[in-house]
Design an enzyme around this catalytic site. Structure first.
Site, PDB file in Angstrom:
ATOM      1  N   ARG A  24      39.769  22.740 -37.417  1.00  0.00           N
ATOM      2  CA  ARG A  24      40.005  21.343 -37.753  1.00  0.00           C
ATOM      3  C   ARG A  24      41.256  20.780 -37.101  1.00  0.00           C
ATOM      4  NH1 ARG A  24      42.011  18.869 -43.216  1.00  0.00           N
ATOM      5  NH2 ARG A  24      40.668  17.068 -43.493  1.00  0.00           N
ATOM      6  N   CYS A  48      80.007   8.335 -46.533  1.00  0.00           N
ATOM      7  CA  CYS A  48      79.271   9.542 -46.953  1.00  0.00           C
ATOM      8  C   CYS A  48      79.998  10.250 -48.101  1.00  0.00           C
ATOM      9  CB  CYS A  48      79.114  10.491 -45.767  1.00  0.00           C
ATOM     10  SG  CYS A  48      78.467  12.108 -46.257  1.00  0.00           S
ATOM     11  N   CYS A  51      81.368  13.895 -46.978  1.00  0.00           N
ATOM     12  CA  CYS A  51      82.353  14.132 -45.918  1.00  0.00           C
ATOM     13  C   CYS A  51      83.732  14.448 -46.522  1.00  0.00           C
ATOM     14  CB  CYS A  51      82.466  12.902 -45.004  1.00  0.00           C
ATOM     15  SG  CYS A  51      81.258  12.866 -43.658  1.00  0.00           S
ATOM     16  N   ASN A  73      76.931  18.627 -59.001  1.00  0.00           N
ATOM     17  CA  ASN A  73      76.095  17.470 -58.677  1.00  0.00           C
ATOM     18  C   ASN A  73      76.329  16.358 -59.707  1.00  0.00           C
ATOM     19  OD1 ASN A  73      73.949  15.677 -58.100  1.00  0.00           O
ATOM     20  ND2 ASN A  73      72.659  17.357 -57.388  1.00  0.00           N
ATOM     21  N   HIS A 110      79.613  15.788 -40.312  1.00  0.00           N
ATOM     22  CA  HIS A 110      78.540  14.952 -40.841  1.00  0.00           C
ATOM     23  C   HIS A 110      77.262  15.015 -39.997  1.00  0.00           C
ATOM     24  CE1 HIS A 110      76.982  11.467 -43.067  1.00  0.00           C
ATOM     25  NE2 HIS A 110      76.650  10.916 -41.916  1.00  0.00           N
ATOM     26  N   ASN A 148      67.040  20.859 -48.929  1.00  0.00           N
ATOM     27  CA  ASN A 148      66.063  19.886 -48.447  1.00  0.00           C
ATOM     28  C   ASN A 148      66.645  19.277 -47.189  1.00  0.00           C
ATOM     29  OD1 ASN A 148      64.266  20.091 -50.657  1.00  0.00           O
ATOM     30  ND2 ASN A 148      65.562  18.734 -51.865  1.00  0.00           N
ATOM     31  N   SER A 156      68.555  12.828 -49.538  1.00  0.00           N
ATOM     32  CA  SER A 156      69.104  11.478 -49.617  1.00  0.00           C
ATOM     33  C   SER A 156      70.411  11.328 -48.844  1.00  0.00           C
ATOM     34  CB  SER A 156      69.271  11.076 -51.087  1.00  0.00           C
ATOM     35  OG  SER A 156      69.907  12.100 -51.817  1.00  0.00           O
ATOM     36  N   HIS A 159      74.317  14.301 -44.320  1.00  0.00           N
ATOM     37  CA  HIS A 159      75.353  15.331 -44.192  1.00  0.00           C
ATOM     38  C   HIS A 159      74.751  16.710 -44.531  1.00  0.00           C
ATOM     39  CE1 HIS A 159      79.796  16.170 -44.151  1.00  0.00           C
ATOM     40  NE2 HIS A 159      79.287  17.335 -44.527  1.00  0.00           N
ATOM     41  N   HIS A 161      73.800  19.863 -46.125  1.00  0.00           N
ATOM     42  CA  HIS A 161      74.134  20.406 -47.450  1.00  0.00           C
ATOM     43  C   HIS A 161      72.912  21.025 -48.103  1.00  0.00           C
ATOM     44  CE1 HIS A 161      72.175  16.663 -48.679  1.00  0.00           C
ATOM     45  NE2 HIS A 161      72.137  17.119 -49.915  1.00  0.00           N
ATOM     46  N   GLN A 163      71.636  22.823 -52.194  1.00  0.00           N
ATOM     47  CA  GLN A 163      71.835  22.626 -53.623  1.00  0.00           C
ATOM     48  C   GLN A 163      71.690  23.938 -54.375  1.00  0.00           C
ATOM     49  OE1 GLN A 163      70.128  19.187 -55.548  1.00  0.00           O
ATOM     50  NE2 GLN A 163      69.165  18.513 -53.659  1.00  0.00           N
ATOM     51  N   HIS A 291      64.338  37.304 -50.948  1.00  0.00           N
ATOM     52  CA  HIS A 291      63.672  36.682 -49.792  1.00  0.00           C
ATOM     53  C   HIS A 291      63.897  35.179 -49.793  1.00  0.00           C
ATOM     54  CE1 HIS A 291      60.701  36.522 -53.090  1.00  0.00           C
ATOM     55  NE2 HIS A 291      60.323  35.370 -52.548  1.00  0.00           N
ATOM     56  N   GLU A 312      44.249  19.142 -51.854  1.00  0.00           N
ATOM     57  CA  GLU A 312      45.314  20.118 -52.100  1.00  0.00           C
ATOM     58  C   GLU A 312      45.851  20.012 -53.525  1.00  0.00           C
ATOM     59  OE1 GLU A 312      44.846  18.190 -49.521  1.00  0.00           O
ATOM     60  OE2 GLU A 312      45.017  19.372 -47.695  1.00  0.00           O
ATOM     61  N   GLN A 318      45.551  23.585 -48.234  1.00  0.00           N
ATOM     62  CA  GLN A 318      44.661  23.731 -47.083  1.00  0.00           C
ATOM     63  C   GLN A 318      45.508  23.630 -45.835  1.00  0.00           C
ATOM     64  OE1 GLN A 318      43.858  21.118 -44.785  1.00  0.00           O
ATOM     65  NE2 GLN A 318      42.307  22.262 -43.678  1.00  0.00           N
TER      66      GLN A 318
HETATM   67  O1  G1P Z   1      68.948  15.939 -55.237  1.00  0.00           O
HETATM   68  P1  G1P Z   1      68.482  15.003 -54.167  1.00  0.00           P
HETATM   69  O2  G1P Z   1      68.690  15.544 -52.770  1.00  0.00           O
HETATM   70  O3  G1P Z   1      69.025  13.620 -54.328  1.00  0.00           O
HETATM   71  O4  G1P Z   1      66.912  14.871 -54.405  1.00  0.00           O
HETATM   72  C1  G1P Z   1      65.925  15.577 -53.734  1.00  0.00           C
HETATM   73  O5  G1P Z   1      65.855  16.954 -54.115  1.00  0.00           O
HETATM   74  C2  G1P Z   1      65.497  17.208 -55.477  1.00  0.00           C
HETATM   75  C3  G1P Z   1      65.366  18.702 -55.645  1.00  0.00           C
HETATM   76  O6  G1P Z   1      64.365  19.262 -54.845  1.00  0.00           O
HETATM   77  C4  G1P Z   1      64.209  16.482 -55.868  1.00  0.00           C
HETATM   78  O7  G1P Z   1      64.003  16.601 -57.249  1.00  0.00           O
HETATM   79  C5  G1P Z   1      64.244  15.009 -55.491  1.00  0.00           C
HETATM   80  O8  G1P Z   1      62.980  14.428 -55.747  1.00  0.00           O
HETATM   81  C6  G1P Z   1      64.604  14.881 -54.015  1.00  0.00           C
HETATM   82  O9  G1P Z   1      64.676  13.523 -53.654  1.00  0.00           O
HETATM   83  O1  G1P Z   2      40.543  13.868 -44.625  1.00  0.00           O
HETATM   84  P1  G1P Z   2      41.665  12.938 -44.255  1.00  0.00           P
HETATM   85  O2  G1P Z   2      41.724  11.705 -45.095  1.00  0.00           O
HETATM   86  O3  G1P Z   2      41.727  12.645 -42.787  1.00  0.00           O
HETATM   87  O4  G1P Z   2      42.990  13.804 -44.570  1.00  0.00           O
HETATM   88  C1  G1P Z   2      43.753  13.734 -45.728  1.00  0.00           C
HETATM   89  O5  G1P Z   2      43.105  14.313 -46.848  1.00  0.00           O
HETATM   90  C2  G1P Z   2      42.859  15.720 -46.768  1.00  0.00           C
HETATM   91  C3  G1P Z   2      42.286  16.179 -48.097  1.00  0.00           C
HETATM   92  O6  G1P Z   2      43.172  15.948 -49.187  1.00  0.00           O
HETATM   93  C4  G1P Z   2      44.120  16.503 -46.421  1.00  0.00           C
HETATM   94  O7  G1P Z   2      43.780  17.850 -46.155  1.00  0.00           O
HETATM   95  C5  G1P Z   2      44.826  15.933 -45.201  1.00  0.00           C
HETATM   96  O8  G1P Z   2      46.059  16.593 -45.009  1.00  0.00           O
HETATM   97  C6  G1P Z   2      45.063  14.432 -45.424  1.00  0.00           C
HETATM   98  O9  G1P Z   2      45.692  13.865 -44.304  1.00  0.00           O
END
Ligand code: G1P
Ligand code: G1P
Lengths: 342, 342
Positions: A24, A48, A51, A73, A110, A148, A156, A159, A161, A163, A291, A312, A318
Site C-alpha cells: 500500500r 523563550c 533559554c 514543569n 535555542h 516530544n 510547544s 528549544h 528539551h 520531560q 530500553h 487504527e 496499521q
Molecule cells: O508538555 P507539553 O510539551 O506542553 O505538551 C505536550 O506533551 C504532553 C506529554 O506528552 C502532552 O500531554 C501534550 O498533549 C503535548 O502537547
Molecule cells: O484510507 P485513507 O483515508 O486514504 O487513509 C486514512 O485512513 C486510514 C484508515 O484509518 C489510515 O490508515 C491512513 O493513515 C489515513 O491517512
C-alpha cells in the site's frame, strides 16, 4: 520473490497486533501536509521560557546554565494533592494519581536539536537522565523520561528539551510491559528482550546501528513507519547503574540515530521518544531490560506523516512499508548531518 | 468545592487507564496550530474521485448516484492473497491477515458533511451501513465501519465518505472489548454496556443527547477531549437486526451530535468515528452491545488539538478537561448548525 501481502505482527511487549500492508506504500496522497519547519532560529531567544537567563511564566528566572538545566514543569499534568472521585458502581473505576513533572533543557542553545549537537554535548543529557532518574525513583515507582520533538508532536517550545513525569502508580504501558517480561522470564529463565536481541543479531535485517554497548533496531512489530528501539548489550534494568563509558556510547548512539532520522527526508525529523525503566519498587528486576522507544510520525516526506486514525483507533495500528524496508533506509542513511555536508 | 486534582479512570471496554488532569486546562499554548479548513467547496468537483460521474484512479467511473455509493477501495490495506512470514523464533509472531476494504460516499454533494445534511439524507447512510455490514459479515467475522473526517484526521478526500475494512481475524480492539464484555456477562448475567448505560441515565452528568432509541454520552473513561459513545436503548449486538425506525432515530442522533460538534468551535469539527459490532462468527452474542465511538482531536479551539504524544505513547492517554465538563459543553451547544443560524 513473494508478492507483498497484508499480514499482522505481534508486539511482544504489550500484546498488541499491528496490521502490515506493504503493498500500500504507493497510494496517492491528497491529504494534509505538514509545514516543513525549517526557519532559522537564533541561538538565544528573548521570549523563550527555556533559554538561559530568561523569565518563566511563574516569575522564576533561569540560571545562565552551560549544558543541561532541569526545573519543575509549571503546568504539570500531575498534582501533589489527591482527589476522591469515588463512584459506588464498579464500572466507574477511578484511582488517585499524584506525582510531579519536570522539564530538562538539553542545551543552552535555542536552535539546536540532539541531531545537531556534538556527542560531547549529548553526554550531559544522558548524565542528567541518570541523575534525575536516580533521585526521582527513590520517591516514585514509575518515572517516565521522554522527549516530544517537533510541532507535529505537540511540542510547544522549539528549544531542545525533554520531560519527566513521575508517579507512584504503574502507567498502562509499564504495567503491560512488566507483565509480559515477567511471564517470559518465569517460563524461560531469561529476559524477553535479551532473547529478542540475540535473535535480531542473527537476523541482522532490522539492525540500524550498533557499538560496543548499544543496538539500535527497527522492532519486528514496529507500528510507526520509522520506529526504533534502543537496547543495551549489557545487563541493566534501569538508569541507576549506568556507567560513564556506557553513557558515552549511548550519546554516540543517540547522535547517529537522530542524524540518520534528519537525513531520511532532509528535515528536522519529528518524534516522540522515551525510556522504559524497570518499576522502581520491584524487588526483583531480573526480567526487565532498560530500553528506549522512538516513535516518529513521518511516512513519505518531510510533510506527509502516517495518521493513526479511524481504523487504527477502532481496530489496531496499521503500517505501509515493512519494518525491514524501514531498517534498510535507516541503515543506508548517512551518519553526517545533511546540514553539515554542504 | 474540591480543588481539581489529577486522577485516573479505567476504560471498561479495553482495560486501559486514562490520566485526568483537570487543573491543567489553562496552560499556555505556543505549539502547532491547525489551519481551520473553511474554504468554500463546490457541490461537484471535477477532480474528486468520489463525486458522481467522475473517473477513479483505476479507470472505473462513478455512476450518477443520488444518495450513497459504495465501491472497493483502490488502495485497500488488506490483500486477498496470503503471505507466509514464518519465523522459527516464538518472539517473532506473525499471522495471515486477508480481507477487503470499501469506500462509502455519504452523499453526491462534494461540499457537505453529516452535520450539514438533513436527517432525511443521513438515513440512507445508516441504511448503507446496515446493508454492507449484513453482506460482509456473512464472509468476515470482523467488519470495521468508520469515518475519518477532516485533514487532521488523515482524511485524504474532502468529499463526505466513510470506509469499511473487513477481515477474518479479530482486530486488537475487538478482541479486548469482546473479552471484557464476555467476562462481565459471565459474572453478572447482564451486558456490561447495558449496566453501564443504566448508571449513566441515573448520573445524567455525562449525557449529551437522547431520543426514544439512542443515547449519546461522554464516557466516564473518555480519552479524547470531546469523545462520545453512542449506545442503543434496545437490545442489539450488530447492524443486521436494525429496524427502519431505529435507523431514523439513529440518523437524528448523528445529526444532533455532529451539529453540536461543529458548533463548539464554529468549525467543521474533525473526528474519527467507528462502529463496534459483535464479531460475526460468535454463536452467542448476548454479552455484546452495538455501539459507536467518536474520537475528535480538538481541545481548545478550531486550531488547537490534543496531541497524544510522548507521555501518552510511552505511558497512557492523558486528558485536561474532565468528561463531565466536556459533556456540559456538548449539552449546551446548539442543535442548529452555526452556518444555518445566520
Ligand atoms: O508538555 P507539553 O510539551 O506542553 O505538551 C505536550 O506533551 C504532553 C506529554 O506528552 C502532552 O500531554 C501534550 O498533549 C503535548 O502537547
Ligand atoms: O484510507 P485513507 O483515508 O486514504 O487513509 C486514512 O485512513 C486510514 C484508515 O484509518 C489510515 O490508515 C491512513 O493513515 C489515513 O491517512
Amino acid at each position: 520473490m513473494q508478492k507483498p501481502a497484508s499480514h499482522r505482527r505481534k508486539n511482544q511487549l504489550n500484546d498488541e497486533w499491528i496490521l502490515v500492508s506493504p503493498h500500500r506504500n504507493n497510494r496517492p496522497w491528497h491529504g494534509a501536509t505538514e509545514q516543513a519547519n525549517e526557519q532559522a532560529l537564533p541561538v538565544h531567544e528573548g521570549e523563550c521560557p527555556l533559554c538561559p537567563r530568561n523569565d518563566r511564566v511563574n516569575g522564576a528566572s533561569n540560571p545562565d546554565y552551560q549544558d543541561t538545566y532541569v526545573f519543575t514543569n509549571d503546568f504539570g499534568a500531575l498534582t501533589e494533592y489527591r482527589v476522591n472521585d469515588d463512584h459506588e458502581h464498579p464500572l466507574f473505576e477511578s484511582q488517585e494519581a499524584t506525582g510531579m513533572a519536570k522539564v530538562i533543557c538539553f542545551s543552552p542553545k535555542h536552535n539546536k536539536t540532539l541531531a545537531q549537537l556534538p556527542v560531547s554535548e549529548i553526554v550531559p543529557v544522558v548524565q542528567t537522565w541518570k541523575k534525575e532518574y536516580s533521585a526521582l525513583s527513590a520517591e516514585f515507582s514509575c518515572v517516565h523520561i521522554f522527549e516530544n520533538k517537533g510541532e507535529i508532536m505537540g511540542c510547544s517550545q522549539p528549544h531542545p528539551h525533554g520531560q519527566i513525569w513521575a508517579h507512584q502508580h504503574y502507567s498502562t504501558e509499564i504495567e503491560k510491559e512488566n507483565k509480559k517480561q515477567q511471564a517470559y522470564f518465569s517460563e524461560h529463565g531469561r529476559p524477553l528482550l535479551k532473547d529478542y536481541l540475540r535473535q535480531e543479531l542473527k537476523d541482522k535485517i532490522r539492525i540500524v546501528y550498533e557499538n560496543s554497548d548499544w543496538i539500535v533496531l527497527v522492532p519486528y512489530w514496529a507500528k510507526w513507519p520509522f520506529e526504533t528501539l534502543i537496547l543495551p548489550k549489557f545487563d541493566i534494568a534501569d538508569f541507576t547503574s549506568l556507567e560513564q563509558t556506557q553513557m558515552q556510547t549511548l550519546a554516540e548512539s543517540l547522535s547517529v540515530l537522530t542524524i540518520k532520522y534528519d537525513n531520511i527526508f532532509k528535515c528536522s525529523f519529528p518524534y516522540s521518544m522515551g525510556w522504559h525503566n524497570a518499576p522502581a519498587d520491584l524487588e526483583d528486576k531480573s526480567h526487565w531490560v532498560l530500553h528506549a522507544h522512538f516513535f516518529p510520525p513521518l511516512l513519505r516526506s518531510a510533510s506527509v506523516k502516517k495518521h493513526m486514525v479511524g481504523y487504527e483507533m477502532m481496530a489496531e495500528s496499521q503500517r505501509d512499508l515493512t519494518p525491514e524496508q524501514a531498517a534498510t533506509i535507516l541503515r543506508d542513511a548517512s551518519t553526517v548531518h545533511y546540514k553539515q555536508e554542504s
